[in-house]
Design a protein around this motif. Structure first.
Motif, PDB file in Angstrom:
ATOM      1  N   ARG A 275       0.826  -1.215   0.000  1.00  0.00           N
ATOM      2  CA  ARG A 275       0.000   0.000   0.000  1.00  0.00           C
ATOM      3  C   ARG A 275       0.860   1.265   0.000  1.00  0.00           C
ATOM      4  NH1 ARG A 275      -5.653  -0.244   3.132  1.00  0.00           N
ATOM      5  NH2 ARG A 275      -6.355  -2.311   2.503  1.00  0.00           N
ATOM      6  N   ASP A 276       1.910   1.269   0.812  1.00  0.00           N
ATOM      7  CA  ASP A 276       2.788   2.439   0.849  1.00  0.00           C
ATOM      8  C   ASP A 276       3.456   2.656  -0.503  1.00  0.00           C
ATOM      9  OD1 ASP A 276       2.106   2.756   3.484  1.00  0.00           O
ATOM     10  OD2 ASP A 276       3.942   1.858   4.290  1.00  0.00           O
ATOM     11  N   GLY A 277       3.856   1.559  -1.153  1.00  0.00           N
ATOM     12  CA  GLY A 277       4.487   1.666  -2.463  1.00  0.00           C
ATOM     13  C   GLY A 277       3.520   2.155  -3.530  1.00  0.00           C
ATOM     14  N   LEU A 278       2.293   1.647  -3.507  1.00  0.00           N
ATOM     15  CA  LEU A 278       1.301   2.074  -4.491  1.00  0.00           C
ATOM     16  C   LEU A 278       0.976   3.553  -4.328  1.00  0.00           C
ATOM     17  CD1 LEU A 278      -1.094  -1.029  -4.369  1.00  0.00           C
ATOM     18  CD2 LEU A 278       0.318  -0.330  -6.322  1.00  0.00           C
ATOM     19  N   ALA A 279       0.997   4.046  -3.083  1.00  0.00           N
ATOM     20  CA  ALA A 279       0.692   5.455  -2.826  1.00  0.00           C
ATOM     21  C   ALA A 279       1.713   6.384  -3.486  1.00  0.00           C
ATOM     22  CB  ALA A 279       0.643   5.714  -1.320  1.00  0.00           C
ATOM     23  N   ARG A 280       2.905   5.868  -3.773  1.00  0.00           N
ATOM     24  CA  ARG A 280       3.954   6.684  -4.397  1.00  0.00           C
ATOM     25  C   ARG A 280       3.947   6.598  -5.917  1.00  0.00           C
ATOM     26  NH1 ARG A 280       6.840   4.466   0.160  1.00  0.00           N
ATOM     27  NH2 ARG A 280       7.685   2.807  -1.164  1.00  0.00           N
ATOM     28  N   ILE A 281       3.060   5.789  -6.492  1.00  0.00           N
ATOM     29  CA  ILE A 281       3.030   5.606  -7.943  1.00  0.00           C
ATOM     30  C   ILE A 281       1.848   6.373  -8.524  1.00  0.00           C
ATOM     31  CG2 ILE A 281       2.783   3.933  -9.822  1.00  0.00           C
ATOM     32  CD1 ILE A 281       4.048   1.843  -7.955  1.00  0.00           C
ATOM     33  N   LYS A 282       2.159   7.303  -9.390  1.00  0.00           N
ATOM     34  CA  LYS A 282       1.106   8.110 -10.020  1.00  0.00           C
ATOM     35  C   LYS A 282       0.212   7.207 -10.869  1.00  0.00           C
ATOM     36  CE  LYS A 282       0.370  12.120 -13.025  1.00  0.00           C
ATOM     37  NZ  LYS A 282       0.996  13.131 -13.912  1.00  0.00           N
ATOM     38  N   GLY A 283      -1.077   7.353 -10.701  1.00  0.00           N
ATOM     39  CA  GLY A 283      -2.037   6.571 -11.471  1.00  0.00           C
ATOM     40  C   GLY A 283      -2.477   5.295 -10.780  1.00  0.00           C
TER      41      GLY A 283
END
Length: 358
Positions: A275-283
């Protein structure tokens, strides 16, 4: 080839030994639908804090839920309060009662409440219940979005209102600690072939001892009226597979050797990392509710402009298995990370998602 401890080996062993079984010695005869499987039920019961007589061994959560839904005396107009996020195997038997007997099944819109947190979920149920509500049926963890429901609070609400608390825990056993007494449920159904890593064709049905007399059996055999043996009368499905029960016990022993508390901590660490990683990926967009009190090891997410199938295919190229939730644009995929997954595996998944962003 099939070794002595494999499924094929166990099947051969069974068929080889069965002709020599003493016909006068019924107890232990390898015909599982007619055996009480006391040792297995005791071990499973201890794992979830239930007495052996409160455990029936079935084939999966769907069968357990169907046994309960069809076993209750419910009249036209009686209500079952549930959500619109239930698995078809959990909700199907209640929808059948609606079509066949006029039972009212209230499928509450869960996602708006879940976005606001567990208190809002409990409020949603409290406001939907009426004096006609006989059953509250919930998933402990929802299948589609991995929402960890405030199950203990909802079971307490059901008890306070005089309704039965029925929990679909297909996604729980083997993923999280499970104590049915602390949960306060009347019924718990689960599928050990998922997170417990047991063979397909094994299920566990817990029915609280004092609730059992309220239930008719729907798979009827010789013990259909025998309440003395507890939940055994709910597992009389005829001759069944013995090796899968052996496999269920082997899986239980394996999970216990690793430690369910350690597994729970590891799985949640992986989910937080994802979740933390996805929050840093635009889109990238997580569809599972943001309140991490509702978080499980299941994370459902989407990437803008990328179909769920395309996202699934891209991840599979790196041998990362997810399940697409639809074919159209922006549909999500579901990633379930268990204790055999490493943090580096999560990072590889994030790299794939980052490479696909619009």
């Amino acid at each position: 080839g099939a070794g002595p401890r494999s499924g094929g080996g166990r099947l051969r062993h069974l068929e080889h030994d069965l002709p020599d079984w003493p016909y006068y010695q019924a107890d232990g005869e390898p015909l599982s639908g007619y055996q009480q499987l006391a040792d297995a039920r005791a071990k499973i019961g201890a794992f979830i804090n239930a007495a052996p007589e409160e455990i029936a061994i079935t084939q999966n959560a769907t069968i357990g839920m169907s046994i309960v839904a069809n076993g209750l005396d419910l009249a036209a107009g009686d209500e079952v309060v549930t959500t619109d996020q239930e698995h078809s195997g959990g909700i199907g038997s209640w929808r059948l009662r609606a079509k066949r007997h006029g039972v009212v099944v209230k499928e509450l819109p869960l996602l708006p409440a879940a976005q606001a947190g567990p208190e809002a979920v409990v409020k949603l149920f409290a406001e939907a219940m009426t004096p006609r509500t006989k059953v509250v049926m919930i998933s402990h963890i929802t299948s589609g979005l991995g929402i960890l429901m405030p199950a203990a609070e909802l079971c307490a609400l059901a008890r306070d209102r005089g309704a039965l608390a029925v929990v679909d825990g297909a996604q729980v056993i083997g993923q999280r600690r499970l104590d049915v007494k602390a949960l306060g449920c009347d019924v718990y159904v689960t599928s050990p072939h998922k997170w417990l890593l047991a063979p397909k064709g094994t299920g566990v049905l817990y029915i609280r001892r004092d609730v059992q007399p309220r239930l008719w059996v729907t798979l009827a055999s010789g013990r259909l009226d025998d309440d003395e043996t507890g939940a055994f009368r709910f597992m009389q499905y005829g001759t069944g597979s013995v090796p899968v029960v052996d496999g269920l016990l082997a899986a239980l022993a394996f999970i216990q050797a690793v430690g369910i508390e350690r597994i729970e901590r590891w799985d949640l660490m992986l989910a937080n990392r994802l979740r933390d990683g996805l929050a840093r990926i635009k889109g990238a967009r997580v569809l599972s509710p943001p309140d991490r009190r509702l978080m499980s090891a299941i994370t459902t997410f989407a990437v803008a402009g990328v179909t769920g199938r395309a996202l699934q295919d891209a991840l599979w190229e790196k041998r990362i298995r997810v399940r697409a939730q639809g074919q159209t644009a922006d549909r999500p995929v579901r990633l379930s990370a268990h204790f055999y997954v490493a943090p580096a595996d999560i990072d590889r998944a994030l790299e794939v998602v980052a490479s696909l962003r619009a």
